[in-house]
Write an enzyme that holds these catalytic residues in place. Structure first.
Site, mmCIF file in Angstrom:
data_model
loop_
_atom_site.group_PDB
_atom_site.id
_atom_site.type_symbol
_atom_site.label_atom_id
_atom_site.label_comp_id
_atom_site.label_asym_id
_atom_site.label_seq_id
_atom_site.Cartn_x
_atom_site.Cartn_y
_atom_site.Cartn_z
ATOM 1 N N PHE A 123 -18.601 -3.945 -2.217
ATOM 2 C CA PHE A 123 -17.767 -2.938 -2.695
ATOM 3 C C PHE A 123 -16.409 -3.474 -2.883
ATOM 4 C CE2 PHE A 123 -14.261 0.131 -1.734
ATOM 5 C CZ PHE A 123 -14.613 1.382 -2.063
ATOM 6 N N THR A 158 -15.970 -8.086 1.194
ATOM 7 C CA THR A 158 -16.998 -8.185 2.107
ATOM 8 C C THR A 158 -18.355 -8.352 1.626
ATOM 9 O OG1 THR A 158 -15.692 -7.128 3.636
ATOM 10 C CG2 THR A 158 -17.986 -7.423 4.257
ATOM 11 N N GLU A 363 -10.459 -1.055 5.295
ATOM 12 C CA GLU A 363 -10.841 0.341 4.973
ATOM 13 C C GLU A 363 -9.752 1.352 5.201
ATOM 14 O OE1 GLU A 363 -15.012 1.403 5.345
ATOM 15 O OE2 GLU A 363 -15.680 -0.497 5.264
ATOM 16 N N SER A 366 -4.027 0.836 9.887
ATOM 17 C CA SER A 366 -3.762 1.858 10.811
ATOM 18 C C SER A 366 -2.824 2.803 10.256
ATOM 19 C CB SER A 366 -3.518 1.333 12.215
ATOM 20 O OG SER A 366 -4.467 0.928 12.833
HETATM 21 C C1 LIG Z 1 -11.912 -9.552 6.113
HETATM 22 C C2 LIG Z 1 -11.555 -8.321 5.079
HETATM 23 C C3 LIG Z 1 -12.496 -7.825 4.340
HETATM 24 C C4 LIG Z 1 -12.075 -6.882 3.589
HETATM 25 N N1 LIG Z 1 -13.323 -6.310 2.714
HETATM 26 C C5 LIG Z 1 -12.973 -5.549 1.603
HETATM 27 C C6 LIG Z 1 -14.071 -5.091 0.936
HETATM 28 O O1 LIG Z 1 -15.176 -5.178 1.152
HETATM 29 N N2 LIG Z 1 -13.587 -4.217 -0.214
HETATM 30 C C7 LIG Z 1 -12.453 -4.130 -0.433
HETATM 31 O O2 LIG Z 1 -11.917 -3.376 -1.573
HETATM 32 N N3 LIG Z 1 -11.515 -4.506 0.348
HETATM 33 C C8 LIG Z 1 -11.631 -5.168 1.508
HETATM 34 N N4 LIG Z 1 -10.720 -5.560 2.100
HETATM 35 C C9 LIG Z 1 -9.337 -5.290 2.005
HETATM 36 C C10 LIG Z 1 -8.516 -4.267 2.745
HETATM 37 O O3 LIG Z 1 -8.999 -3.128 2.592
HETATM 38 C C11 LIG Z 1 -7.086 -4.582 2.611
HETATM 39 O O4 LIG Z 1 -6.642 -5.919 2.749
HETATM 40 C C12 LIG Z 1 -6.417 -3.374 3.316
HETATM 41 O O5 LIG Z 1 -6.733 -2.087 2.610
HETATM 42 C C13 LIG Z 1 -4.738 -3.634 3.128
HETATM 43 O O6 LIG Z 1 -4.355 -4.022 1.950
HETATM 44 P P1 LIG Z 1 -3.445 -5.305 1.687
HETATM 45 O O7 LIG Z 1 -4.105 -6.328 2.386
HETATM 46 O O8 LIG Z 1 -3.148 -5.547 0.590
HETATM 47 O O9 LIG Z 1 -2.044 -4.819 2.734
HETATM 48 P P2 LIG Z 1 -0.948 -4.170 2.153
HETATM 49 O O10 LIG Z 1 -1.194 -3.014 1.385
HETATM 50 O O11 LIG Z 1 0.145 -5.168 1.194
HETATM 51 O O12 LIG Z 1 -0.288 -3.844 3.352
HETATM 52 C C14 LIG Z 1 0.650 -4.656 4.107
HETATM 53 C C15 LIG Z 1 1.355 -3.951 5.288
HETATM 54 O O13 LIG Z 1 1.954 -2.783 4.660
HETATM 55 C C16 LIG Z 1 1.686 -1.528 5.288
HETATM 56 N N5 LIG Z 1 1.788 -0.504 4.387
HETATM 57 C C17 LIG Z 1 1.258 -0.592 3.119
HETATM 58 N N6 LIG Z 1 1.611 0.659 2.484
HETATM 59 C C18 LIG Z 1 2.186 1.353 3.220
HETATM 60 C C19 LIG Z 1 2.803 2.794 3.478
HETATM 61 N N7 LIG Z 1 2.580 3.508 2.336
HETATM 62 N N8 LIG Z 1 3.177 3.338 4.695
HETATM 63 C C20 LIG Z 1 3.380 2.567 5.832
HETATM 64 N N9 LIG Z 1 2.812 1.159 5.691
HETATM 65 C C21 LIG Z 1 2.180 0.631 4.656
HETATM 66 C C22 LIG Z 1 0.076 -1.817 5.809
HETATM 67 O O14 LIG Z 1 -0.227 -0.980 6.624
HETATM 68 C C23 LIG Z 1 0.312 -3.243 6.336
HETATM 69 O O15 LIG Z 1 0.629 -3.179 7.573
HETATM 70 C C24 LIG Z 1 -10.921 -6.456 3.037
HETATM 71 C C25 LIG Z 1 -9.777 -7.245 3.818
HETATM 72 C C26 LIG Z 1 -10.047 -8.190 4.767
HETATM 73 C C27 LIG Z 1 -8.964 -8.950 5.449
#
Ligand SMILES: Cc1cc2nc3c(=O)[nH]c(=O)nc-3n(C[C@H](O)[C@H](O)[C@H](O)COP(=O)(O)OP(=O)(O)OC[C@H]3O[C@@H](n4cnc5c(N)ncnc54)[C@H](O)[C@@H]3O)c2cc1C
Lengths: 382, 259
Positions: A123, A158, A363, A366
């Site tokens: 996904f 993933t 997903e 927190s």
């Molecule tokens: C090992 C791994 C596997 C993954 N697998 C998949 C997968 O299979 N498919 C897929 O599509 N994605 C996948 N992901 C992506 C994952 O879902 C995202 O990393 C996650 O949703 C956070 O997005 P970001 O890394 O861009 O962080 P950001 O969105 O940049 O967030 C950075 C920080 O800011 C905070 N933040 C952001 N917006 C807000 C808000 N509005 N209010 C308060 N706090 C906020 C976040 O909580 C976080 O602490 C995976 C990630 C990892 C590390």
């Protein structure tokens, strides 16, 4: 309210536990160290009907309910969090949306082999600039006759390296924002689709996390899941459901660390008595047991709501949030109970600690779960 | 070929057994019940015989209280075709001979060509039912079997058991009774499909009267269960190696009389 598992759910739990203890536990440490995908055990999970647990038999799955999936994931994660995520991504992030939104022809081709565990799906929503802000999709698909021409970069997928097909989200109409997002099923081997790299990670190291590059990649229109512009809705609905699986992963990680801590507290002596007789150790174990039970019940409740056809978005976010925080806290304390030995690789709690962290991130972090919960709590006011 | 597997439900191997209030039975509170592991080898072997022949029926039979149904359902999930539950208050205190007679009565009704059992149940480790059952039936019996193959026309079975330093190989005419030893096979995990399908398979309840059996008092009756005396604590011999070894040898010879 029924708080016991059915006979069938119990049998699934027992089978998953025995499989995890006999087949996964002995290899988990090595897989983690070598960052190696567990082909052999994943194949066997497929043969047992576990890779497409909640998919109907008609489409190659086992037709089990969401509660059964949850109890199975918990058992896997008690030994190895990587196996848990490999399974839940295939079942819940890939197979389920095809079941829900696909045509019969798409189900036949893209769902059945993955539900049987013969192939693996993934996904792909996240992009460098679209994580929590998932609607900010930059990958573009431009219609050209019977095809879309796909260009862009996706990250953190993933199962991305191992998958035969990816469910890829992209923009088909940038002006429409989230209502311009579309979901495409893209086969590996399609010209213009490459996997330039995989991540080196803190935890869940047996699960591969890949980057995708699309360069003028031509995808048949027949591979579009749902309608143009329906993609974001598909992504949100899919994530709400699969979140319960990540909650279960958190419960399993926490339980695995807790059980190892209880065993250690009985056997390790300090000041002439087993450390379990020191009140501050007991305090930690009591907190672990209590929060794990809370997380487990929240998770089972979200799954039971889903099985009953009731709204479960808030319940799923609560379960995922609480289970992830519990996993992190419990694994931190598990190392504490183990003292210096816990910090080394000898007692496995170090691996559980590293694996726990991801449950607070993927997903929906927190923070994002709290946003979802608050929105549900405040209704239209937030 | 019809194969009947006799199984027993026993406490999980990890159970910390406690003696119950009356002193004649164990305390069953909180126990997780499983199919006795040797019986699982028997179930697995029965399924393999059927699969190898491409046809046949495997019937699981268990004598036990209501909870024993779970054990039968596990056998159905592994792939047995149907199950028979010998469940009657008349059998509450059944000893091995009563159990063997009840099983023999079912076997006479069912007329399987092969009966498989575990070499012993891991709860009381008595290991008597197989022998008594074959005796009641008047069938040949091979016990503690590590290898088995039924011939093509289903008339004979070749079975091998481990003896000191080698294998002892037998031919038995069918019908026969065979008991399984560890090493015979590696029991399969039930598949999800097997588990989901188990509830659609029949578990027939059978009472003593259905088999034309009356209530007979057990010939073996438990007088008492006695816990082992707690193990005396170990002893650490202090001092430098040379003296400690001397003391160890002395203690082994004079106190433990082990050397
Ligand atoms: C090992 C791994 C596997 C993954 N697998 C998949 C997968 O299979 N498919 C897929 O599509 N994605 C996948 N992901 C992506 C994952 O879902 C995202 O990393 C996650 O949703 C956070 O997005 P970001 O890394 O861009 O962080 P950001 O969105 O940049 O967030 C950075 C920080 O800011 C905070 N933040 C952001 N917006 C807000 C808000 N509005 N209010 C308060 N706090 C906020 C976040 O909580 C976080 O602490 C995976 C990630 C990892 C590390």
């Amino acid at each position: 309210m029924r708080l016991t598992l059915t006979d069938e759910q119990q049998m699934i739990q027992t089978m998953a536990r025995e499989f995890a203890e006999s087949e996964i536990k002995p290899v988990a440490e090595e897989l983690d160290r070598e960052e190696r995908f567990p082909h052999e055990t994943v194949k066997r999970l497929g043969e047992l009907g576990m890779m497409g647990m909640t998919i109907p038999e008609r489409w190659g799955g086992s037709g089990a309910d969401a509660v059964s999936l949850i109890v199975a994931i918990i058992e896997l994660a008690k030994q190895c969090a990587s196996h848990a995520v490999i399974l839940t991504v295939n079942n819940s992030l890939y197979c389920e949306p095809i079941l829900t939104f696909g045509t019969d022809a798409q189900r036949e081709r893209f769902l059945t082999p993955c539900a049987r565990g013969e192939k693996i799906g993934c996904f792909s929503l996240t992009e460098p600039q679209a994580g929590s802000d998932a609607a900010n999709q930059q990958t573009m698909a431009v219609r050209d006759g019977d095809h879309y021409v796909l260009n862009g970069r996706k990250i953190f997928v993933t199962n991305g390296r191992e998958a035969s097909t990816a469910l890829v989200f992209c923009q088909t109409d940038r002006a429409k924002g989230r209502n311009g997002v579309t979901a495409l099923l893209v086969d590996k081997g399609t010209p213009g689709f490459s996997v330039p790299r995989t991540e080196e990670k803190l935890g869940i190291r047996a699960s591969d996390t890949a980057e995708f590059l699309f360069e003028d990649c031509r995808v048949p229109v027949a591979n579009r899941l749902g309608e143009e512009g329906q993609g974001f809705k598909i992504a949100l609905a899919t994530l709400a459901s699969s979140r319960i699986g990540i909650a279960a992963q958190g419960v399993g990680i926490a339980t695995g660390a807790y059980e190892r801590s209880v065993a250690y507290a009985r056997e390790r002596k300090a000041f002439g008595v087993p450390i379990g007789q020191h009140q501050m150790i007991q305090w930690m174990l009591a907190d672990m047991a209590t929060t794990i039970e809370g997380a487990r019940l929240l998770t089972l409740r979200a799954a039971a709501l889903k099985d009953a056809g009731q709204p479960y978005v808030k319940a799923a976010s609560m379960a995922k949030y609480f289970a992830a925080e519990t996993a992190m806290k419990v694994t931190t304390d598990a190392i504490q109970v183990h003292g210096g030995y816990g910090y080394t690789r000898e007692y496995q709690v170090e691996r559980f600690f590293r694996d726990a962290k991801i449950t607070q991130i993927y997903e929906g972090t927190s923070q994002i779960q709290k946003l979802v919960i608050a929105r549900e709590v405040l209704g239209g006011d937030a | 070929m019809k194969i009947l597997v006799a199984i027993k439900q026993v406490p999980d191997t990890a159970t910390q057994v406690k003696i119950g209030a009356g002193g004649k039975a164990i305390d069953t509170a909180g126990i997780t019940w499983i199919v006795s592991p040797y019986d699982e080898f028997a179930v697995e072997e029965a399924l393999r015989v059927k699969e190898k022949r491409g046809q046949g029926e495997v019937v699981a039979v268990c004598l036990g209280p209501d909870r024993a149904k779970e054990a039968l359902r596990s056998c159905l999930a592994m792939g047995c075709d149907r199950a028979i539950h010998l469940n009657d208050p008349a059998w509450t205190a059944a000893d091995t001979l009563t159990t063997a007679r009840a099983l023999a009565a079912v076997i006479k009704q069912e007329q399987p060509q092969l009966v498989l059992c575990g070499r012993q149940a891991i709860d009381d480790d008595m290991g008597a039912v197989t022998a008594q059952l074959s005796e009641v039936l008047g069938w040949p019996c091979a016990a503690w079997i590590m290898e088995e193959s039924v011939d093509a026309d289903g008339k004979n079975v070749r079975a091998a058991r481990q003896v000191e330093g080698g294998l002892e190989v037998f031919d038995l005419p069918l019908p026969a009774v065979i008991s399984a030893q560890k090493g015979l096979n590696e029991p399969r995990y039930p598949t999800l499909k097997g588990i989901m399908g188990a509830k659609k398979k029949e578990i027939k309840d059978v009472k003593a009267s259905d088999l034309g059996l009356g209530a007979e008092p057990p010939q073996l009756s438990v007088v008492a269960l006695e816990a082992l005396p707690p193990r005396p604590p170990g002893r650490v011999i202090q001092g430098d190696v040379a003296t400690a070894v001397k003391e160890l040898v002395r203690a082994l010879r004079e106190e433990a009389k082990a050397i």
